[in-house]
Design a protein around this motif. Structure first.
Motif, mmCIF file in Angstrom:
data_model
loop_
_atom_site.group_PDB
_atom_site.id
_atom_site.type_symbol
_atom_site.label_atom_id
_atom_site.label_comp_id
_atom_site.label_asym_id
_atom_site.label_seq_id
_atom_site.Cartn_x
_atom_site.Cartn_y
_atom_site.Cartn_z
ATOM 1 N N GLN A 1 7.645 5.640 6.587
ATOM 2 C CA GLN A 1 7.930 4.691 5.515
ATOM 3 C C GLN A 1 7.780 5.339 4.136
ATOM 4 O OE1 GLN A 1 5.850 4.135 8.059
ATOM 5 N NE2 GLN A 1 6.268 2.152 8.996
ATOM 6 N N ILE A 2 6.741 6.139 3.961
ATOM 7 C CA ILE A 2 6.487 6.719 2.636
ATOM 8 C C ILE A 2 7.538 7.763 2.269
ATOM 9 C CG2 ILE A 2 4.857 8.134 1.317
ATOM 10 C CD1 ILE A 2 2.641 6.483 2.815
ATOM 11 N N PRO A 3 7.856 8.733 3.142
ATOM 12 C CA PRO A 3 8.934 9.660 2.757
ATOM 13 C C PRO A 3 10.273 8.973 2.563
ATOM 14 C CG PRO A 3 8.243 10.039 5.021
ATOM 15 C CD PRO A 3 7.217 9.145 4.394
ATOM 16 N N ALA A 4 10.506 7.853 3.263
ATOM 17 C CA ALA A 4 11.747 7.111 3.028
ATOM 18 C C ALA A 4 11.786 6.567 1.606
ATOM 19 C CB ALA A 4 11.878 5.972 4.030
ATOM 20 N N LEU A 5 10.644 6.071 1.113
ATOM 21 C CA LEU A 5 10.576 5.613 -0.277
ATOM 22 C C LEU A 5 10.821 6.771 -1.242
ATOM 23 C CD1 LEU A 5 7.448 3.275 -0.041
ATOM 24 C CD2 LEU A 5 9.814 2.547 -0.357
ATOM 25 N N LEU A 6 10.238 7.923 -0.936
ATOM 26 C CA LEU A 6 10.415 9.086 -1.805
ATOM 27 C C LEU A 6 11.873 9.542 -1.811
ATOM 28 C CD1 LEU A 6 7.275 11.179 -0.748
ATOM 29 C CD2 LEU A 6 7.483 9.612 -2.688
ATOM 30 N N LEU B 1 0.831 -1.204 0.000
ATOM 31 C CA LEU B 1 0.000 0.000 0.000
ATOM 32 C C LEU B 1 0.865 1.254 0.000
ATOM 33 C CD1 LEU B 1 -2.777 -0.986 2.580
ATOM 34 C CD2 LEU B 1 -2.928 -1.025 0.081
ATOM 35 N N ASP B 2 1.909 1.263 0.828
ATOM 36 C CA ASP B 2 2.815 2.413 0.883
ATOM 37 C C ASP B 2 3.519 2.624 -0.453
ATOM 38 O OD1 ASP B 2 2.130 2.837 3.501
ATOM 39 O OD2 ASP B 2 3.953 1.965 4.350
ATOM 40 N N ALA B 3 3.961 1.526 -1.067
ATOM 41 C CA ALA B 3 4.675 1.641 -2.341
ATOM 42 C C ALA B 3 3.762 2.190 -3.424
ATOM 43 C CB ALA B 3 5.235 0.276 -2.748
ATOM 44 N N GLY B 4 2.496 1.761 -3.430
ATOM 45 C CA GLY B 4 1.558 2.287 -4.410
ATOM 46 C C GLY B 4 1.314 3.775 -4.222
ATOM 47 N N TRP B 5 1.197 4.197 -2.957
ATOM 48 C CA TRP B 5 0.992 5.620 -2.682
ATOM 49 C C TRP B 5 2.236 6.423 -3.031
ATOM 50 C CZ3 TRP B 5 -2.373 9.102 -2.713
ATOM 51 C CH2 TRP B 5 -2.260 10.294 -2.003
ATOM 52 N N ALA B 6 3.404 5.895 -2.747
ATOM 53 C CA ALA B 6 4.640 6.584 -3.114
ATOM 54 C C ALA B 6 4.735 6.760 -4.628
ATOM 55 C CB ALA B 6 5.852 5.815 -2.593
#
Length: 293
Positions: free
Chosen positions: A116-121, A88-93
């Motif tokens: 988690q999401i800003p880390a992906l960004l 879910l986080d990866a899809g939102w990222a």
């Protein structure tokens, strides 16, 4: 940085001029336990919609606003549902990356949880300078180990990892007006009894022509509530399942969030109902009435 992480060398957080003053829409007579405004500009309209649609939607049931308990933070960060949450986080990222600016940008994630999401960004956009804020120190600490590993991996590739965390109230963001090119948030609004002040703060800190992308859970109609929770919560169990059902019950309906947005600095944004979510998108800065699609 409230002792969570340090800003990268040579950069500083752009602070707002009003420091400890109440955020727009807040009042000294608000509920001190929840920090909510005693004066809600959207409340009369929202009450009418709730009455008119009460036969269709279940009533909104609020949940605790800040996850400071270790059990709750661990349930979101380290549960058996981690793989599902990561997807879910990866899809939102990916959605943020597609909608975000190309090239250098100042980005803010509001209500970041374990970041988690800003880390992906940060891993995908080393040219972005990202700040992530949350009221829960427990949630920020839960994500600290993973952030350290991602930062170390970026250094091995000789790539910057420009992400800083801070413990901050979204109603009083410690940033200057027009400080960011992009402001994002995931699953924050359903924690708030009245999100007006938070939405006003987001509108304040995004620059003219900047972009806003918010996602939150959607409260389904009465007849589909149980099947909705059973299907979208099928990967969860125990504490996580209980928290997920409570979050869905606390979420807004499309009509409710449309009315709330109409009375904030984000008036004119577009609201999409997408599966179990509501997505709010603006850019460049909108004016006018919110639209539901």
């Amino acid at each position: 940085m409230a002792g969570i992480t340090r800003a990268w060398q040579g950069d500083t957080i752009p602070r707002g001029p009003a420091g400890g003053e109440p955020a727009q829409g807040d009042s000294a007579q608000g509920d001190p336990a929840r920090g909510d405004s005693a004066r809600s500009r959207h409340r009369p309209r929202l009450d009418r919609v709730t009455r008119l649609h009460g036969w269709w939607y279940p009533p909104r049931v609020l949940e605790p606003e800040v996850m400071d308990g270790g059990e709750e933070a661990a349930a979101y960060i380290g549960s058996a549902a981690q793989a599902h949450l990561a997807r879910l986080d990866a899809g939102w990222a990916e959605r943020i990356l597609a909608a975000g600016p190309r090239g250098p940008a100042r980005v803010l994630d509001v209500g970041t949880g374990g970041a988690q999401i800003p880390a992906l960004l940060a891993g995908r956009r080393p040219e972005w300078r990202i700040w992530a804020v949350d009221r829960s120190g427990a949630m920020l600490r839960e994500g600290q180990g993973d952030l350290s590993r991602k930062a170390a991996a970026a250094r091995l590739r000789a790539r910057p990892f420009r992400l800083s965390l801070a413990e901050a109230d979204a109603r009083q963001l410690p940033f200057a007006e027009d400080a960011f090119d992009l402001v994002v948030s995931n699953s924050l609004l359903h924690h708030l009894a009245d999100p007006t002040a938070v939405l006003d703060e987001i509108a304040r800190v995004v620059r003219p022509g900047g972009r806003v992308l918010l996602r939150d859970l959607r409260r389904p109609p009465r007849l589909t509530f149980d099947p909705h929770v059973a299907w979208h919560g099928r990967h969860y169990g125990g504490v996580m399942r209980r928290l997920y059902e409570a979050s869905v019950a606390a979420a807004f309906t499309p009509a409710e969030i449309e009315i709330i947005l109409r009375h904030t600095g984000l008036a004119g944004t577009v609201v999409h109902a997408e599966g179990p979510y509501l997505v709010v998108q603006a850019g460049p800065r909108f004016r006018g009435s919110a639209m539901v699609r």
